[in-house]
Design an enzyme around this catalytic site. Structure first.
Site, PDB file in Angstrom:
ATOM      1  N   GLU A 156      11.883  -2.549  11.943  1.00 38.87           N
ATOM      2  CA  GLU A 156      11.464  -1.634  10.880  1.00 38.87           C
ATOM      3  C   GLU A 156      10.240  -0.844  11.343  1.00 38.87           C
ATOM      4  O   GLU A 156       9.163  -1.415  11.492  1.00 38.87           O
ATOM      5  CB  GLU A 156      11.111  -2.432   9.613  1.00 38.87           C
ATOM      6  CG  GLU A 156      10.769  -1.527   8.446  1.00 38.87           C
ATOM      7  CD  GLU A 156      10.179  -2.270   7.259  1.00 38.87           C
ATOM      8  OE1 GLU A 156       9.341  -3.168   7.449  1.00 38.87           O
ATOM      9  OE2 GLU A 156      10.546  -1.924   6.125  1.00 38.87           O
TER      10      GLU A 156
ATOM     11  N   GLY B  71       6.130  -6.649  -0.198  1.00 33.10           N
ATOM     12  CA  GLY B  71       5.377  -6.479   1.039  1.00 33.10           C
ATOM     13  C   GLY B  71       6.272  -6.760   2.224  1.00 33.10           C
ATOM     14  O   GLY B  71       7.500  -6.635   2.130  1.00 33.10           O
ATOM     15  N   SER B  72       5.669  -7.155   3.320  1.00 34.83           N
ATOM     16  CA  SER B  72       6.435  -7.338   4.546  1.00 34.83           C
ATOM     17  C   SER B  72       7.179  -8.683   4.538  1.00 34.83           C
ATOM     18  O   SER B  72       6.795  -9.623   3.822  1.00 34.83           O
ATOM     19  CB  SER B  72       5.489  -7.293   5.744  1.00 34.83           C
ATOM     20  OG  SER B  72       4.573  -8.356   5.647  1.00 34.83           O
TER      21      SER B  72
ATOM     22  N   TRP C 263       0.783  -1.230   0.000  1.00 32.34           N
ATOM     23  CA  TRP C 263       0.000   0.000   0.000  1.00 32.34           C
ATOM     24  C   TRP C 263       0.818   1.286   0.000  1.00 32.34           C
ATOM     25  O   TRP C 263       0.263   2.369   0.034  1.00 32.34           O
ATOM     26  CB  TRP C 263      -0.965   0.018   1.195  1.00 32.34           C
ATOM     27  CG  TRP C 263      -0.359  -0.464   2.497  1.00 32.34           C
ATOM     28  CD1 TRP C 263      -0.569  -1.691   3.063  1.00 32.34           C
ATOM     29  CD2 TRP C 263       0.533   0.228   3.371  1.00 32.34           C
ATOM     30  NE1 TRP C 263       0.146  -1.802   4.230  1.00 32.34           N
ATOM     31  CE2 TRP C 263       0.835  -0.630   4.445  1.00 32.34           C
ATOM     32  CE3 TRP C 263       1.120   1.494   3.359  1.00 32.34           C
ATOM     33  CZ2 TRP C 263       1.685  -0.285   5.490  1.00 32.34           C
ATOM     34  CZ3 TRP C 263       1.978   1.852   4.391  1.00 32.34           C
ATOM     35  CH2 TRP C 263       2.250   0.971   5.435  1.00 32.34           C
ATOM     36  N   ASN C 264       2.127   1.194   0.006  1.00 32.39           N
ATOM     37  CA  ASN C 264       2.906   2.442   0.137  1.00 32.39           C
ATOM     38  C   ASN C 264       3.118   3.163  -1.191  1.00 32.39           C
ATOM     39  O   ASN C 264       3.094   4.388  -1.235  1.00 32.39           O
ATOM     40  CB  ASN C 264       4.225   2.185   0.868  1.00 32.39           C
ATOM     41  CG  ASN C 264       5.068   1.146   0.190  1.00 32.39           C
ATOM     42  OD1 ASN C 264       4.591   0.410  -0.673  1.00 32.39           O
ATOM     43  ND2 ASN C 264       6.323   1.068   0.561  1.00 32.39           N
TER      44      ASN C 264
ATOM     45  N   LYS D 166      -2.878  -8.293  -7.760  1.00 30.32           N
ATOM     46  CA  LYS D 166      -3.692  -8.099  -6.559  1.00 30.32           C
ATOM     47  C   LYS D 166      -3.070  -6.995  -5.700  1.00 30.32           C
ATOM     48  O   LYS D 166      -2.014  -7.180  -5.108  1.00 30.32           O
ATOM     49  CB  LYS D 166      -3.771  -9.390  -5.732  1.00 30.32           C
ATOM     50  CG  LYS D 166      -4.864  -9.301  -4.684  1.00 30.32           C
ATOM     51  CD  LYS D 166      -4.656 -10.235  -3.525  1.00 30.32           C
ATOM     52  CE  LYS D 166      -3.669  -9.709  -2.529  1.00 30.32           C
ATOM     53  NZ  LYS D 166      -4.040  -8.419  -1.907  1.00 30.32           N
ATOM     54  N   PRO D 167      -3.743  -5.821  -5.630  1.00 27.82           N
ATOM     55  CA  PRO D 167      -3.226  -4.740  -4.778  1.00 27.82           C
ATOM     56  C   PRO D 167      -3.544  -5.007  -3.317  1.00 27.82           C
ATOM     57  O   PRO D 167      -4.317  -5.916  -2.983  1.00 27.82           O
ATOM     58  CB  PRO D 167      -3.993  -3.515  -5.286  1.00 27.82           C
ATOM     59  CG  PRO D 167      -5.308  -4.074  -5.762  1.00 27.82           C
ATOM     60  CD  PRO D 167      -5.011  -5.461  -6.294  1.00 27.82           C
TER      61      PRO D 167
ATOM     62  N   CYS E  29      10.196   1.304   1.480  1.00 26.39           N
ATOM     63  CA  CYS E  29      11.057   0.181   1.866  1.00 26.39           C
ATOM     64  C   CYS E  29      12.497   0.646   2.026  1.00 26.39           C
ATOM     65  O   CYS E  29      13.198   0.206   2.928  1.00 26.39           O
ATOM     66  CB  CYS E  29      10.943  -0.948   0.856  1.00 26.39           C
ATOM     67  SG  CYS E  29      11.282  -0.432  -0.825  1.00 26.39           S
TER      68      CYS E  29
ATOM     69  N   GLU F 138      10.365  -8.770  -2.688  1.00 27.01           N
ATOM     70  CA  GLU F 138      10.928  -7.473  -2.268  1.00 27.01           C
ATOM     71  C   GLU F 138      10.293  -7.178  -0.920  1.00 27.01           C
ATOM     72  O   GLU F 138       9.108  -6.864  -0.842  1.00 27.01           O
ATOM     73  CB  GLU F 138      10.572  -6.383  -3.286  1.00 27.01           C
ATOM     74  CG  GLU F 138      11.160  -6.602  -4.658  1.00 27.01           C
ATOM     75  CD  GLU F 138      12.661  -6.367  -4.715  1.00 27.01           C
ATOM     76  OE1 GLU F 138      13.214  -5.755  -3.785  1.00 27.01           O
ATOM     77  OE2 GLU F 138      13.285  -6.808  -5.692  1.00 27.01           O
TER      78      GLU F 138
HETATM   79  P1  NAD Z   1       1.914  -6.965   3.602  1.00 25.72           P
HETATM   80  O1  NAD Z   1       2.911  -8.048   3.528  1.00 25.72           O
HETATM   81  O2  NAD Z   1       0.967  -6.929   4.739  1.00 25.72           O
HETATM   82  O3  NAD Z   1       0.999  -6.935   2.299  1.00 25.72           O
HETATM   83  C1  NAD Z   1       1.541  -6.941   0.998  1.00 25.72           C
HETATM   84  C2  NAD Z   1       0.562  -7.628   0.069  1.00 25.72           C
HETATM   85  O4  NAD Z   1       0.488  -9.003   0.408  1.00 25.72           O
HETATM   86  C3  NAD Z   1      -0.863  -7.089   0.138  1.00 25.72           C
HETATM   87  O5  NAD Z   1      -1.399  -7.069  -1.178  1.00 25.72           O
HETATM   88  C4  NAD Z   1      -1.561  -8.153   0.976  1.00 25.72           C
HETATM   89  O6  NAD Z   1      -2.953  -8.221   0.762  1.00 25.72           O
HETATM   90  C5  NAD Z   1      -0.871  -9.407   0.496  1.00 25.72           C
HETATM   91  N1  NAD Z   1      -0.974 -10.567   1.398  1.00 25.72           N
HETATM   92  C6  NAD Z   1      -1.369 -10.597   2.701  1.00 25.72           C
HETATM   93  N2  NAD Z   1      -1.306 -11.877   3.172  1.00 25.72           N
HETATM   94  C7  NAD Z   1      -0.874 -12.647   2.143  1.00 25.72           C
HETATM   95  C8  NAD Z   1      -0.586 -14.035   2.012  1.00 25.72           C
HETATM   96  N3  NAD Z   1      -0.721 -14.892   3.021  1.00 25.72           N
HETATM   97  N4  NAD Z   1      -0.141 -14.485   0.813  1.00 25.72           N
HETATM   98  C9  NAD Z   1       0.047 -13.629  -0.222  1.00 25.72           C
HETATM   99  N5  NAD Z   1      -0.210 -12.307  -0.159  1.00 25.72           N
HETATM  100  C10 NAD Z   1      -0.668 -11.823   1.014  1.00 25.72           C
HETATM  101  O7  NAD Z   1       2.788  -5.655   3.510  1.00 25.72           O
HETATM  102  P2  NAD Z   1       2.286  -4.164   3.561  1.00 25.72           P
HETATM  103  O8  NAD Z   1       1.941  -3.867   4.980  1.00 25.72           O
HETATM  104  O9  NAD Z   1       1.257  -3.971   2.493  1.00 25.72           O
HETATM  105  O10 NAD Z   1       3.609  -3.347   3.107  1.00 25.72           O
HETATM  106  C11 NAD Z   1       4.566  -2.886   4.001  1.00 25.72           C
HETATM  107  C12 NAD Z   1       5.815  -3.723   3.911  1.00 25.72           C
HETATM  108  O11 NAD Z   1       6.249  -3.841   2.569  1.00 25.72           O
HETATM  109  C13 NAD Z   1       6.976  -3.119   4.656  1.00 25.72           C
HETATM  110  O12 NAD Z   1       7.626  -4.094   5.430  1.00 25.72           O
HETATM  111  C14 NAD Z   1       7.920  -2.639   3.556  1.00 25.72           C
HETATM  112  O13 NAD Z   1       9.260  -2.568   3.907  1.00 25.72           O
HETATM  113  C15 NAD Z   1       7.639  -3.610   2.481  1.00 25.72           C
HETATM  114  N6  NAD Z   1       7.960  -3.032   1.169  1.00 25.72           N
HETATM  115  C16 NAD Z   1       9.066  -3.473   0.519  1.00 25.72           C
HETATM  116  C17 NAD Z   1       9.428  -2.932  -0.704  1.00 25.72           C
HETATM  117  C18 NAD Z   1      10.653  -3.433  -1.434  1.00 25.72           C
HETATM  118  O14 NAD Z   1      10.795  -3.151  -2.619  1.00 25.72           O
HETATM  119  N7  NAD Z   1      11.534  -4.170  -0.815  1.00 25.72           N
HETATM  120  C19 NAD Z   1       8.642  -1.938  -1.282  1.00 25.72           C
HETATM  121  C20 NAD Z   1       7.517  -1.514  -0.590  1.00 25.72           C
HETATM  122  C21 NAD Z   1       7.182  -2.075   0.636  1.00 25.72           C
END
Ligand code: NAD
Length: 470
Positions: free
Chosen positions: A370, A218-219, A143-144, A167-168, A274, A240
């Protein structure tokens, strides 16, 4: 506007609906389609049906369509940017930057030449590394920076001949659905599919046996789950993930020049990047002056609704992350001395004052975890060897920066930092032709550049008898 799913080239209503909250006001400002598990399966099936023809289409055709998407995004940039601010919170200028960078990313990969590589051609053999697309790629974004994260995945995936199911994140679905609707008009049916969820269907995508590759940002915690699903079928994946990037100031740095850059790298998108600076290490002799300067600059940041003129920092994107950042503020007060900010800002939105924390121990959770929010801990040091050990002791390995007068000293420290990228006297200088990706718990694989697009292909080595010997 109606925000529909995109499945098999059609805009379809969701089995459920999703309320989207503006993080600057706390109000639900839009409702969009939300898929159920069957619709996710239907999107994967549509992408599967479209794959053979798309993979066999001339590369020039695929490039032309990516260019057409870039044109459309650029033509509607202002509307998209306004939508991005409303769902994500960042200032309008930054949102425009994200939209235009996304269009430029599509153009970069549209022009990318993905040719077979001849590694040997003599009297003994002709050996060619042939690249072919993988199939249906699952694209999962956070979401960032929802538009940029989408663009840097769909551009190389589609250029290489894959079809995609995107999937966003549940809290920022609208810009992805809007771009999905553009794709439905530009690409053949089924090539680009978009589904949304209530943060509950990601694993339906990653566990589906028809998925040929997973591209996830994501995380780290969710990345572990994605990897576990991928392991069931050895599905290739790019992850990532999170980071805890350090800014290391050397003792010959110019504080006046460096402080604004470090603060900017920590506070961009309210720290929700990130590659944001998440901790700063400053030598004892420069410590007081650097802390004072950082606090002064933090006080100048204008926090507010990203659609208002003059605002330089928006809210935290969602309530869960806001609560998490409030927890880090408590830690900041307990473990260090807050010299700027330190509080949530009154009002309905998720606003937190830009915060600088000094006199904090390097083992505080604000330093080792983080925070993903606008809080910068500044740690004093006397021995650079200790700093390098602490930075490399992190489970994360995404990015970092070194700030110095004598660049050769900075380069020597940079080479010892165990992360995917280190900048010296600059920050977040990202280029489409340079691969970017984390090491350790920050990820697997890279995005962007030649390496990035190759990760959306399978490699077949074709080793043939030379024609002359046949
Ligand atoms: P998140 O992991 O909660 O969600 C990311 C995505 O994964 C969302 O679309 C979510 O719906 C989906 N998701 C949730 N559960 C899942 C599952 N079990 N299987 C597959 N997909 C699933 O992360 P967030 O809170 O949206 O983003 C923040 C994190 O992302 C931070 O830790 C940040 O550092 C990281 N991030 C990394 C980069 C990079 O390039 N390294 C870039 C942006 C954000």
């Amino acid at each position: 506007m109606q925000y529909s799913l995109v499945v098999g080239g059609e805009l379809v209503p969701g089995a459920r609906s999703l309320d989207v909250v503006n993080p600057a006001t706390g109000d639900v400002f839009a409702t969009c389609a939300c898929a159920d598990a069957e619709q996710v399966n239907a999107a994967i099936a549509a992408a599967g049906s479209a794959f053979s023809a798309w993979a066999a289409s001339p590369a020039s055709e695929r490039s032309r369509m990516l260019e057409a998407l870039a044109d459309r995004i650029a033509a509607e940039a202002e509307e998209l940017a306004r939508l991005l601010v409303s769902e994500q919170g960042k200032p309008f200028g930054d949102a425009m930057g994200e939209i235009m960078a996304s269009a430029a990313m599509l153009r970069y990969f549209a022009g990318f030449q993905l040719e077979d590589e001849v590694v040997c051609d003599d009297e003994t053999a002709r050996i060619v590394i042939h690249r072919a697309p993988l199939g249906v790629v699952a694209i999962i974004t956070p979401w960032n920076s929802p538009v940029l994260m989408l663009a840097n995945k769909i551009a190389p995936a589609l250029r290489a001949g894959n079809t995609v199911v995107c999937k966003p994140a549940a809290s920022t679905p609208l810009t992805t659905l809007a771009i999905g609707a553009m794709c439905a008009e530009i690409f053949p049916a089924g090539v680009v599919n978009v589904v949304t969820d209530a943060n509950d269907l990601g694993d339906r995508l990653t566990a589906n046996p028809a998925i040929a590759k997973i591209s996830f940002t994501g995380s780290t915690a969710t990345g572990c789950k994605v990897m576990a699903n991928a392991a069931q079928r050895i599905t290739p994946l790019t992850l990532e993930l999170g980071g805890n990037d350090a800014a290391i100031v050397l003792d010959d740095a110019d504080i006046e020049a460096v402080a604004p850059q470090i603060l900017g790298a920590a506070m961009r998108n309210a720290g929700q990047v990130c590659l944001a600076t998440k901790r700063a290490y400053v030598p004892e002799d420069l410590y007081d002056a650097m802390c004072d300067k950082l606090a002064e600059l933090a006080g100048e940041i204008v926090v507010g609704n990203g659609l208002e003129q003059g605002v330089s920092m928006g809210p935290i994107q969602n309530r869960t992350q806001y609560e998490k950042v409030l927890g880090f503020l408590d830690i900041a007060k307990e473990d260090g001395r807050v010299i700027a900010g330190g509080e949530a800002i009154d009002g309905p939105g998720n606003f937190i004052a830009p915060t600088v924390v000094r006199d904090i121990a390097s083992d505080s959770r604000l330093v080792t975890e983080e925070q993903f929010g606008p809080i910068l801990p500044v740690i004093s040091y006397s021995d650079i060897e200790d700093v390098i050990a602490q930075v490399n002791g992190s489970p994360y390995g995404l990015g970092g920066s070194i700030w110095c007068g004598d660049v050769s000293r900075g380069l020597a420290v940079a080479a010892r930092i165990e992360t995917g990228i280190v900048w010296v006297n600059k920050y977040m200088d990202l280029r489409f032709d340079v691969p970017i990706g984390g090491v350790k718990s920050s990820g697997v694989g890279v995005e962007m550049g030649r390496e990035g697009i190759l990760s959306y292909t399978r490699r077949t080595v074709i080793n043939s008898q030379p024609a002359s010997a046949a």
